[in-house]
Write an enzyme that holds these catalytic residues in place. Structure first.
Site, PDB file in Angstrom:
ATOM      1  N   GLY A  37      49.620  55.192 -80.532  1.00  0.00           N
ATOM      2  CA  GLY A  37      49.744  53.766 -80.843  1.00  0.00           C
ATOM      3  C   GLY A  37      48.395  53.086 -80.713  1.00  0.00           C
ATOM      4  N   GLU A  73      49.294  66.969 -84.004  1.00  0.00           N
ATOM      5  CA  GLU A  73      49.918  66.915 -85.330  1.00  0.00           C
ATOM      6  C   GLU A  73      48.933  66.986 -86.483  1.00  0.00           C
ATOM      7  OE1 GLU A  73      49.521  62.526 -84.036  1.00  0.00           O
ATOM      8  OE2 GLU A  73      49.724  64.501 -83.127  1.00  0.00           O
ATOM      9  N   SER A  88      56.164  58.481-113.984  1.00  0.00           N
ATOM     10  CA  SER A  88      54.721  58.523-114.228  1.00  0.00           C
ATOM     11  C   SER A  88      54.280  59.879-114.762  1.00  0.00           C
ATOM     12  CB  SER A  88      53.956  58.235-112.927  1.00  0.00           C
ATOM     13  OG  SER A  88      54.091  59.323-112.029  1.00  0.00           O
ATOM     14  N   GLY A  89      55.125  60.901-114.569  1.00  0.00           N
ATOM     15  CA  GLY A  89      54.749  62.245-114.980  1.00  0.00           C
ATOM     16  C   GLY A  89      54.137  63.041-113.849  1.00  0.00           C
ATOM     17  N   GLY A  90      53.872  62.375-112.710  1.00  0.00           N
ATOM     18  CA  GLY A  90      53.354  63.082-111.549  1.00  0.00           C
ATOM     19  C   GLY A  90      54.453  63.881-110.866  1.00  0.00           C
ATOM     20  N   VAL A  91      54.091  64.637-109.846  1.00  0.00           N
ATOM     21  CA  VAL A  91      55.045  65.503-109.160  1.00  0.00           C
ATOM     22  C   VAL A  91      56.208  64.704-108.585  1.00  0.00           C
ATOM     23  CG1 VAL A  91      55.353  67.153-107.274  1.00  0.00           C
ATOM     24  CG2 VAL A  91      53.217  67.139-108.576  1.00  0.00           C
ATOM     25  N   ASP A  92      55.907  63.620-107.890  1.00  0.00           N
ATOM     26  CA  ASP A  92      56.947  62.865-107.183  1.00  0.00           C
ATOM     27  C   ASP A  92      57.955  62.235-108.140  1.00  0.00           C
ATOM     28  OD1 ASP A  92      55.385  63.519-104.993  1.00  0.00           O
ATOM     29  OD2 ASP A  92      54.336  61.605-104.996  1.00  0.00           O
ATOM     30  N   SER A  93      57.456  61.514-109.130  1.00  0.00           N
ATOM     31  CA  SER A  93      58.388  60.839-110.041  1.00  0.00           C
ATOM     32  C   SER A  93      59.123  61.850-110.917  1.00  0.00           C
ATOM     33  CB  SER A  93      57.660  59.809-110.905  1.00  0.00           C
ATOM     34  OG  SER A  93      56.809  60.416-111.841  1.00  0.00           O
ATOM     35  N   SER A  94      58.497  62.978-111.231  1.00  0.00           N
ATOM     36  CA  SER A  94      59.156  64.011-112.043  1.00  0.00           C
ATOM     37  C   SER A  94      60.321  64.628-111.283  1.00  0.00           C
ATOM     38  CB  SER A  94      58.161  65.106-112.442  1.00  0.00           C
ATOM     39  OG  SER A  94      57.171  64.599-113.302  1.00  0.00           O
ATOM     40  N   LYS A 153      54.613  65.871 -99.432  1.00  0.00           N
ATOM     41  CA  LYS A 153      54.305  66.427-100.749  1.00  0.00           C
ATOM     42  C   LYS A 153      54.730  67.885-100.902  1.00  0.00           C
ATOM     43  CE  LYS A 153      52.029  64.520-103.494  1.00  0.00           C
ATOM     44  NZ  LYS A 153      52.337  63.653-104.652  1.00  0.00           N
TER      45      LYS A 153
END
Length: 514
Positions: free
Chosen positions: A55, A171, A223-229, A370
């Site tokens: 923190g 971490e 968007s065509g990126g990994v996440d949105s795909s 990711k």
């Protein structure tokens, strides 16, 4: 509730989500809660262990985030990290004071390897320190189990009470055996079996989405990126033609990317959904004209995205849900939902305008990192070339162009980036580097080309090794590869006469330049 649960209590540390990520890597399920959560609620969850995050405050400050002594007397193993370790000592009667000098960065540390926390790690290794305060006096029942040249109590334990504290950050990747330490805590100390897997995530998500949406219509920001795909395919499998994917070509995409996205998700693609491509390049350029401040650019791009979606929604009729590919790093860096300090806003988290014309936003990947998103993508049968595509920020090249965004600058960075990615692939490095891209600096410098004086832009190349995108180290690209990239960019990209290589790690930098 999951069979085995470790609770991460967030005291506002920058790496709170990353702590959870490391626990999951040990195949133990965990959830994150604010330090303001009632202790009775924590008790009801019956966790196998509790981890207190770092923190930004000092435990002895009047308004510092704190917890009750009862937390440490429930018979549940507790591990305090940095601020969490100091808080444990402070609450239980130890003493925490401001250090004469801040201990920051990579630090050699000596460990008592007879401790269950340090089983199987070397007696000496490097850890990542980041603190102004130190534990000057141990609470009753505690002993020191690690030390550095300037910190006698780099780690502490009270074995009988099941309480452990670590002054550094296990971490982050900079700590050499940090993952092993956290694994030791959840397995050796908490007694977790480690049988939680992500294999059921896609199946359960599809079921939950189907139940939530019912007969409603869904609009997906693609968007065509990994996440949105991955988000789009999850929705496609859940609700089929009830889903409309709107792909906004905002003129800030990588070279030829708009056509590539349409080929995958458009009418000739293999997914059951409605696909709309909106060519809004000039609209975004006009909005960004004269704007140089990074956060302002992000907000403009985010708001314009929503405006475009609203317009498309009205064309197709009632739309009940908006889907976004938000993932954990987006959330933590935007300081949304936890105690974290804002690092940068994301257009699909903190950059949304106050008014969104939809019933609800669905973010099926919000709790994933990711590499977890990629695992889900493979489970869904998405082609590897899409799953392992280079990450790309929502604001696109708008934040890879330092300063004002113009069509001319976009073309420069598109061409340079395409050359860079091509040569990285030719060298066989594309699967080993976490993320790599070219950015356009706002610096112009004198050069000589063809016996003539030039005054052109400098391109910055970035390449980092990372698994979680919360921490990263600069990649050591072979010199001959860099030389080839530099030669091609300067010879083939008009307006560039200098190429720089950014070797800054994260922290203290971020992966993107803005």
């Amino acid at each position: 509730m999951k069979k085995e649960l470790v609770v991460v209590i967030d005291f506002g540390g920058q790496y709170n989500q990353l702590v959870a990520r490391r626990v999951r890597e040990a195949n133990v399920y965990c959830e994150i809660y604010s330090y303001k959560t009632e202790l009775s609620k924590i008790k009801e969850m019956n966790p196998k262990g509790i981890i207190l995050t770092g923190g930004p405050s000092s435990v002895y400050e009047e308004d510092a985030a704190t917890c009750s002594e009862e937390l440490f007397k429930m018979g549940i193993p507790v591990l305090g990290l940095c601020y969490g370790a100091q808080l444990m000592s402070h609450v239980l009667g130890g003493k925490v004071e401001k250090a004469e000098h801040r201990e920051y960065g990579k630090t050699e540390t000596t460990f008592n390897t007879s401790s269950k926390l340090f089983t199987g790690i070397p007696e000496k290794s490097i850890v990542w320190m980041s603190h102004f305060d130190y534990i000057s006096k141990l609470a009753e029942g505690f002993t020191s189990i690690a030390y550095t040249a300037s910190t006698a109590n780099a780690a502490i334990e009270n074995v009988e009470a099941g309480l452990y504290g670590i002054q550094f950050h296990p971490e982050v990747l900079h700590t050499e055996y940090g993952k092993e330490m956290l694994s030791n805590f959840v397995h050796n100390i908490c007694g977790c079996a480690g049988d939680w897997k992500m294999s059921a995530f896609a199946e359960s998500s599809i079921k939950e989405i189907r139940e939530k949406v019912g007969n409603g219509k869904v609009l997906c920001a693609l968007s065509g990126g990994v996440d949105s795909s991955v988000a789009a395919v999850l929705l496609s499998k859940a609700v089929g033609k009830q889903l409309t994917c709107v792909f906004v070509d905002h003129g800030l995409l990588r070279k030829n990317e708009g056509d590539e996205v349409e080929a995958v998700f458009g009418p000739d693609g293999s997914y059951e959904l409605n696909f709309i491509r909106v060519n809004a390049q000039q609209r975004f350029y006009d909005k960004l004209a004269g704007v140089t401040e990074p956060e302002t650019k992000r907000k403009i791009i985010g708001e314009e995205f929503i405006r475009v979606f609203e317009e498309e929604a009205k064309k197709i009729g009632t739309v009940d849900y908006l889907v976004q590919g938000t993932i954990y790093p987006d959330v933590v860096e935007s300081g949304v939902g936890g105690e974290s300090v804002v690092i940068k806003s994301h257009h699909n988290v903190g950059g949304l305008p106050d008014y969104v014309d939809f019933k609800e936003i669905i973010e099926p990947l919000r709790n994933l990192f990711k590499d977890e998103v990629r695992k889900v993508g493979l489970e869904l049968g998405i082609p590897e070339r899409l799953v392992f595509r280079q990450p790309f920020p929502g604001p696109g090249l708008g934040i890879r162009i330092i300063g004002e965004v113009t069509a001319e600058k976009v073309k420069i960075v598109q061409d340079a980036d395409a050359i860079y990615r091509e040569e990285i692939a030719n060298a066989g490095l594309d699967k080993t580097i976490g993320q790599y891209f070219a950015a356009l600096t706002n610096m112009r410098s004198v050069g000589v080309m063809g016996d003539e004086r030039t005054y052109d832009y400098a391109i910055a190349l970035r390449a980092v090794n990372t698994t979680d995108f919360m921490t990263a180290e600069a990649s050591e690209i072979p010199w001959e590869v860099l030389q080839k990239v530099v030669s091609r960019i300067i010879n083939e990209v008009r307006g560039v006469n200098r190429v720089l290589y950014d070797i800054t790690s994260k922290p203290p930098g971020t992966i993107e330049l803005e």
